[in-house]
Design a protein around this motif. Structure first.
Motif, PDB file in Angstrom:
ATOM      1  N   LEU A 175       0.756  -1.177  -0.081  1.00 33.13           N
ATOM      2  CA  LEU A 175       0.125   0.004  -0.103  1.00 33.13           C
ATOM      3  C   LEU A 175       0.825   1.330   0.004  1.00 33.13           C
ATOM      4  N   LEU A 176       0.541   2.088  -0.875  1.00 30.08           N
ATOM      5  CA  LEU A 176       1.492   3.289  -0.944  1.00 30.08           C
ATOM      6  C   LEU A 176       0.704   4.405  -0.851  1.00 30.08           C
ATOM      7  N   ILE A 177       1.127   5.578  -0.004  1.00 32.24           N
ATOM      8  CA  ILE A 177       0.407   6.702   0.229  1.00 32.24           C
ATOM      9  C   ILE A 177       1.307   7.688  -0.431  1.00 32.24           C
ATOM     10  N   THR A 178       0.606   8.572  -1.363  1.00 30.59           N
ATOM     11  CA  THR A 178       1.660   9.369  -2.260  1.00 30.59           C
ATOM     12  C   THR A 178       1.178  10.743  -1.613  1.00 30.59           C
ATOM     13  N   SER A 179       2.100  11.669  -2.114  1.00 30.10           N
ATOM     14  CA  SER A 179       2.092  13.121  -2.021  1.00 30.10           C
ATOM     15  C   SER A 179       1.809  13.869  -3.026  1.00 30.10           C
ATOM     16  N   LYS A 180       1.540  15.302  -3.013  1.00 34.44           N
ATOM     17  CA  LYS A 180       1.535  15.974  -4.311  1.00 34.44           C
ATOM     18  C   LYS A 180       2.825  16.147  -4.932  1.00 34.44           C
ATOM     19  N   SER A 181       3.341  15.161  -5.513  1.00 33.86           N
ATOM     20  CA  SER A 181       4.669  14.903  -5.987  1.00 33.86           C
ATOM     21  C   SER A 181       4.659  14.075  -7.210  1.00 33.86           C
TER      22      SER A 181
END
Length: 349
Positions: free
Chosen positions: A284-290
């Motif tokens: 599970l990957l939690i991304t940022s505004k990137s």
């Protein structure tokens, strides 16, 4: 060597000047006139051409940008080549290390080879808005005007393509089959459920403090990621032990609020490529505004939890969960997460 350095310097100056000209005239009626390809179309638009097309399309990864940005360029080139009915040719990423790591060009025709040994000519195309029919049609007419020539169409720098997930299947195939995958070294334990969080900091931290509008738009404080992580931990359904890996820049003092989480590892000194690799292989990957976490998300076969307001789109698939600005996701999304996450879905390391 001196001559080569002078040539490289002049090339950079030329590129910067051209970039300023493009920015100045992009949204004026004069803009297409800057391109030889536009004038070629105007002079040949009434000619009849052979319908057999062996021409190529390529995009140059921005040499002055990070790998996430460069991947957006490459993906756009790959997508538009097929959209315009052209063959795709590969232009390498800015560094050999990323070129080898990604492996996207391993089974592709090389732009340099076409131009240097196959008699092809490079033709630069004007920028177009993918949502403006008249600009798309003009690009098609320009391309058609070269039907009787051997051409590699070069996208203008940073030609935008919003729905980057349109190339997911192709780039996943490339990435997982790349020679560099034989050298993968992951700290993950295949017997646990691996959660990765990317928190963009570094340059954005400095820019946000200075009031840079672009960096302010991308800034997310630690509270957002804590709320997302808490909601994820609350709703995932697994018999496996959960381990958390936080990828960012800075030091532990910047992330004090995460210290109390069980089984959390700070990956603040990990290299860019290793961080990218671990985000790809997270369950599970939690991304940022990137773009640096969005691009691994495109390659990731697990669950992705992503911020709603982002400059690229997300697919309407059950493994993509969209989080609000406060780090929550609605009940329907939570249900999708519960249904999708069964424990058998763990990524193959």
């Amino acid at each position: 060597m001196v001559r080569e350095n002078i040539f490289a310097m002049l090339s950079k100056i030329k590129s910067r000047l051209w970039s300023k000209i493009v920015v100045k005239f992009r949204y004026t009626s004069f803009y297409p006139f800057l391109y030889n390809s536009y004038w070629h179309y105007k002079l040949n638009k009434n000619n009849v051409f052979n319908l057999t097309d062996s021409n190529y399309y390529s995009a140059i990864p921005n040499r002055g940008a990070g790998v996430g940005h460069q991947l957006a360029n490459w993906n756009a080139g790959y997508w538009y080549a097929h959209y315009f009915g052209l063959k795709f040719s590969h232009t390498p990423f800015s560094t050999k290390s990323w070129e080898d790591f990604l492996g996207f060009g391993e089974d592709e025709v090389q732009t340099e080879l076409l131009l240097n040994t196959k008699g092809y000519t490079a033709v630069r195309l004007p920028l177009f808005d993918e949502n403006k029919r008249e600009e798309i049609e003009l690009t098609k007419r320009i391309i058609h005007s070269y039907k009787n020539k051997k051409v590699v169409f070069i996208a203008e720098q940073d030609q935008f393509y919003k729905e980057q997930f349109g190339v997911c299947d192709a780039i996943k195939k490339k990435f997982y089959a790349a020679l560099a995958r034989e050298k993968n070294q992951l700290v993950y334990d295949e017997n646990v459920y691996n959660v990765a969080i990317h928190i963009r900091r570094g340059d954005i931290t400095i820019g946000q403090k200075k009031g840079n509008t672009n960096h302010i738009m991308r800034w997310q404080d630690n509270n957002y990621f804590e709320h997302v992580l808490n909601n994820v931990l609350k709703h995932i359904n697994t018999d496996k032990e959960v381990k958390i890996y936080l990828f960012s820049q800075g030091n532990l003092n910047d992330f004090k609020s995460f210290i109390g989480y069980k089984n959390l590892t700070f990956c603040l000194d990990m290299s860019g490529q290793d961080s990218f690799l671990h985000m790809v292989y997270a369950d599970l990957l939690i991304t940022s505004k990137s773009s640096f976490s969005y691009k691994p998300a495109l390659l990731n076969n697990g669950i992705k939890v992503c911020p709603r307001d982002f400059w690229h789109s997300y697919p309407s698939e059950k493994d993509w969960i969209i989080a609000e600005e406060d780090g929550t996701f609605n009940s329907e999304q939570i249900k999708k997460l519960d249904e999708y996450y069964t424990g058998k879905h763990t990524q193959k390391l």
